[in-house]
Design a protein around this motif. Structure first.
Motif, mmCIF file in Angstrom:
data_model
loop_
_atom_site.group_PDB
_atom_site.id
_atom_site.type_symbol
_atom_site.label_atom_id
_atom_site.label_comp_id
_atom_site.label_asym_id
_atom_site.label_seq_id
_atom_site.Cartn_x
_atom_site.Cartn_y
_atom_site.Cartn_z
ATOM 1 N N VAL A 99 34.837 55.364 39.040
ATOM 2 C CA VAL A 99 34.642 53.789 38.853
ATOM 3 C C VAL A 99 33.172 53.412 39.008
ATOM 4 O O VAL A 99 32.491 53.942 39.744
ATOM 5 C CB VAL A 99 35.413 53.387 40.133
ATOM 6 N N ILE A 100 32.707 52.746 37.846
ATOM 7 C CA ILE A 100 31.382 52.068 38.029
ATOM 8 C C ILE A 100 31.609 50.956 38.614
ATOM 9 O O ILE A 100 32.166 49.676 38.010
ATOM 10 C CB ILE A 100 30.833 52.004 36.619
ATOM 11 N N GLY A 101 31.101 50.568 39.785
ATOM 12 C CA GLY A 101 31.098 49.397 40.483
ATOM 13 C C GLY A 101 31.537 49.587 41.958
ATOM 14 O O GLY A 101 32.427 50.498 42.183
ATOM 15 N N ARG A 102 30.869 48.917 42.946
ATOM 16 C CA ARG A 102 30.989 49.128 44.275
ATOM 17 C C ARG A 102 31.480 47.905 45.035
ATOM 18 O O ARG A 102 31.165 47.931 46.187
ATOM 19 C CB ARG A 102 30.085 50.270 45.041
ATOM 20 N N SER A 103 31.798 47.031 44.377
ATOM 21 C CA SER A 103 31.907 45.677 45.129
ATOM 22 C C SER A 103 33.392 45.682 45.836
ATOM 23 O O SER A 103 34.166 46.646 45.628
ATOM 24 C CB SER A 103 31.985 44.288 44.228
ATOM 25 N N LEU A 104 33.289 44.768 46.695
ATOM 26 C CA LEU A 104 34.488 44.679 47.860
ATOM 27 C C LEU A 104 35.810 43.915 47.015
ATOM 28 O O LEU A 104 36.685 44.352 47.276
ATOM 29 C CB LEU A 104 34.274 44.056 49.059
ATOM 30 N N CYS A 150 30.291 55.101 41.176
ATOM 31 C CA CYS A 150 28.857 54.891 40.607
ATOM 32 C C CYS A 150 28.664 53.400 40.715
ATOM 33 O O CYS A 150 29.167 52.448 41.047
ATOM 34 C CB CYS A 150 28.892 55.196 39.100
ATOM 35 N N HIS A 151 27.053 53.123 40.869
ATOM 36 C CA HIS A 151 26.529 51.968 40.998
ATOM 37 C C HIS A 151 25.205 51.974 40.334
ATOM 38 O O HIS A 151 24.918 52.832 39.518
ATOM 39 C CB HIS A 151 26.555 51.662 42.622
ATOM 40 N N SER A 152 24.532 50.932 40.618
ATOM 41 C CA SER A 152 23.337 50.519 39.965
ATOM 42 C C SER A 152 22.124 51.937 40.232
ATOM 43 O O SER A 152 21.202 51.855 39.472
ATOM 44 C CB SER A 152 22.452 49.167 40.202
ATOM 45 N N VAL A 201 37.218 46.472 33.380
ATOM 46 C CA VAL A 201 37.548 45.222 34.135
ATOM 47 C C VAL A 201 36.401 44.097 33.959
ATOM 48 O O VAL A 201 36.817 43.048 34.323
ATOM 49 C CB VAL A 201 37.295 45.821 35.592
ATOM 50 N N GLY A 202 35.595 44.250 33.247
ATOM 51 C CA GLY A 202 34.451 43.394 32.902
ATOM 52 C C GLY A 202 34.817 42.126 32.238
ATOM 53 O O GLY A 202 35.610 42.111 31.491
ATOM 54 N N ILE A 203 34.460 40.950 32.638
ATOM 55 C CA ILE A 203 34.711 39.556 32.029
ATOM 56 C C ILE A 203 33.103 39.151 31.733
ATOM 57 O O ILE A 203 32.535 38.732 32.818
ATOM 58 C CB ILE A 203 35.371 38.752 32.692
HETATM 59 P P1 NDP Z 1 29.534 42.635 41.135
HETATM 60 O O1 NDP Z 1 28.350 41.808 40.631
HETATM 61 O O2 NDP Z 1 29.970 42.184 42.535
HETATM 62 O O3 NDP Z 1 29.371 44.220 41.217
HETATM 63 C C1 NDP Z 1 28.874 44.976 40.160
HETATM 64 C C2 NDP Z 1 28.996 46.271 40.458
HETATM 65 O O4 NDP Z 1 28.305 47.199 39.449
HETATM 66 C C3 NDP Z 1 27.805 46.837 41.631
HETATM 67 O O5 NDP Z 1 28.182 47.656 42.512
HETATM 68 C C4 NDP Z 1 26.406 47.108 40.751
HETATM 69 O O6 NDP Z 1 25.997 47.988 41.353
HETATM 70 C C5 NDP Z 1 27.019 47.841 39.607
HETATM 71 N N1 NDP Z 1 26.513 47.880 38.770
HETATM 72 C C6 NDP Z 1 25.518 46.726 38.266
HETATM 73 N N2 NDP Z 1 24.736 47.134 37.125
HETATM 74 C C7 NDP Z 1 24.838 48.412 37.040
HETATM 75 C C8 NDP Z 1 24.273 49.426 36.149
HETATM 76 N N3 NDP Z 1 23.314 48.938 35.299
HETATM 77 N N4 NDP Z 1 24.863 50.706 36.169
HETATM 78 C C9 NDP Z 1 25.688 50.960 37.119
HETATM 79 N N5 NDP Z 1 26.276 50.124 38.076
HETATM 80 C C10 NDP Z 1 25.908 48.930 37.938
HETATM 81 O O7 NDP Z 1 30.735 42.263 40.280
HETATM 82 P P2 NDP Z 1 32.365 42.303 40.555
HETATM 83 O O8 NDP Z 1 32.736 43.661 41.124
HETATM 84 O O9 NDP Z 1 32.751 41.235 41.197
HETATM 85 O O10 NDP Z 1 33.051 42.106 39.055
HETATM 86 C C11 NDP Z 1 32.458 43.125 38.081
HETATM 87 C C12 NDP Z 1 33.120 42.743 36.774
HETATM 88 O O11 NDP Z 1 34.515 42.384 36.816
HETATM 89 C C13 NDP Z 1 32.408 41.294 36.381
HETATM 90 O O12 NDP Z 1 32.418 41.476 34.811
HETATM 91 C C14 NDP Z 1 33.504 40.384 36.663
HETATM 92 O O13 NDP Z 1 33.288 39.254 36.029
HETATM 93 C C15 NDP Z 1 34.885 41.243 36.480
HETATM 94 N N6 NDP Z 1 35.996 40.669 37.352
HETATM 95 C C16 NDP Z 1 37.061 40.624 36.296
HETATM 96 C C17 NDP Z 1 38.333 40.161 36.840
HETATM 97 C C18 NDP Z 1 39.303 40.161 36.232
HETATM 98 O O14 NDP Z 1 40.370 39.558 36.548
HETATM 99 N N7 NDP Z 1 39.609 40.876 35.193
HETATM 100 C C19 NDP Z 1 38.280 39.789 38.491
HETATM 101 C C20 NDP Z 1 37.085 40.141 39.098
HETATM 102 C C21 NDP Z 1 35.795 40.500 38.275
HETATM 103 P P3 NDP Z 1 25.106 47.716 43.157
HETATM 104 O O15 NDP Z 1 26.263 47.699 44.044
HETATM 105 O O16 NDP Z 1 24.203 48.948 43.179
HETATM 106 O O17 NDP Z 1 24.594 46.304 42.786
#
Ligand code: NDP
Length: 285
Positions: free
Chosen positions: A163-168, A188-190, A229-231
């Motif tokens: 999983v790339i991303g660690r948001s709640l 994974c994360h940034s 998952v990204g938008i």
């Molecule tokens: P956040 O900004 O809260 O989290 C993004 C995560 O990605 C963080 O953990 C961050 O790391 C990591 N990240 C950022 N840049 C990099 C990089 N260059 N390399 C590796 N990891 C990286 O976003 P959300 O979790 O809220 O949302 C993620 C995506 O999902 C967005 O595009 C959002 O629009 C989309 N989304 C889609 C939904 C849907 O219904 N499909 C609903 C909710 C969100 P770090 O923690 O170190 O900063």
């Protein structure tokens, strides 16, 4: 060339199941109800609200929207949530985020009672995911990603999931849900060093980053399943995911599109959560 895993058939299957159960409840005089709480008029919120209203109608679930002024105080919002919590017609509450700057989310996150918190705003529901407590509600987006994997019978047991991303909201709960399916999970994360070296090990790669088309073929193992998952909006203002789908298709066996992938399944999961909250409330009373 990868097969595209579309969200619509998944959402349709969930909706049909929810509708049939909701209609059965209605025939006993029980009406499953969702309350959407929107503060202000953000375009994102309005778009999701319209999609949710349409989905609830299709699923025989009542849906009402409470709109609150952008300038609402924290105390007023807590009061409002408390009144909605007490409303027996409301089984699920969805509060749109982010909230305006004057509201401290941490200070109000217990304001929705856990049994009505169908999109995992209250930390009690987050804890339930970690504890494998099935009475909780995971956030709808990570749950939608799992629904897609299950619908298309993508194996998870014993597989390596990254999983790339660690948001709640997405990354962390999704990692827990994958673990529950017996995948071997890496988050994974940034700050992850040499990200592609980690992601090319993934049988299932999930991108929840928020960076337009960042994940290209060099991040993907041959034959992997990729869930985007990204938008995001690209430089030309077009909607796109975190994955470069055209390049990703060359390597992956299965890939979700954006739009039309994970995002199109979230309102169906929301409907399922409202139904579940309703059934729990009926059992309790
Ligand atoms: P956040 O900004 O809260 O989290 C993004 C995560 O990605 C963080 O953990 C961050 O790391 C990591 N990240 C950022 N840049 C990099 C990089 N260059 N390399 C590796 N990891 C990286 O976003 P959300 O979790 O809220 O949302 C993620 C995506 O999902 C967005 O595009 C959002 O629009 C989309 N989304 C889609 C939904 C849907 O219904 N499909 C609903 C909710 C969100 P770090 O923690 O170190 O900063």
């Amino acid at each position: 060339m990868a097969e595209i895993l579309k969200g619509k058939p998944v959402a349709d299957a969930i909706s049909a199941e929810v509708k049939s159960e909701a209609e059965a409840l209605r025939s006993q005089g029980i009406v499953p109800g969702l309350m959407i709480v929107r503060v202000g008029e953000r375009a994102d919120d309005l778009a999701y609200e319209n999609a949710a209203l349409k989905r609830m109608r299709a699923c025989a679930i009542d849906c009402t929207v409470t709109t609150l002024p952008e300038a609402i105080s924290q105390e007023q919002l807590i009061e409002k949530l408390s009144a909605i919590n007490a409303d027996v017609q409301v089984h699920g509450i969805l509060l749109f985020r982010p909230l305006p700057a004057q509201i401290d989310e941490k200070a109000i996150q217990h304001g929705i009672s856990p049994e009505k918190d169908i999109d995992c705003f209250n930390p009690v529901n987050l804890a339930k995911i970690v504890a494998d407590d099935a009475s909780g509600f995971p956030p709808c987006t990570p749950a939608a990603a799992i629904e897609i994997l299950k619908h298309y019978r993508i194996p998870l047991k014993g597989k390596r999931a990254v999983v790339i991303g660690r948001s709640l909201v997405v990354g962390k709960p999704l990692a827990m849900l994958l673990l529950k399916e017996n995948a071997t999970v890496t988050i994974c994360h940034s700050r992850t060093e040499d990200l592609p070296r980690v992601t090319v090990e993934a049988d299932v790669l999930i991108a929840a980053i928020g960076r337009a088309r960042m994940i290209t073929d060099g991040y993907i193992k041959e034959g992997a399943t990729v869930i985007d998952v990204g938008i995001n909006l690209d430089d030309t203002g077009n909607l796109c995911g975190d994955v470069d789908t055209e390049k990703g298709k060359e390597k992956a066996a299965f890939i979700t599109p954006v739009p039309g992938g994970v995002g199109s399944v979230t309102t169906a999961v929301l409907a399922r959560h409202v139904l579940k909250a309703c059934k729990i409330a009926v059992q309790r009373n």
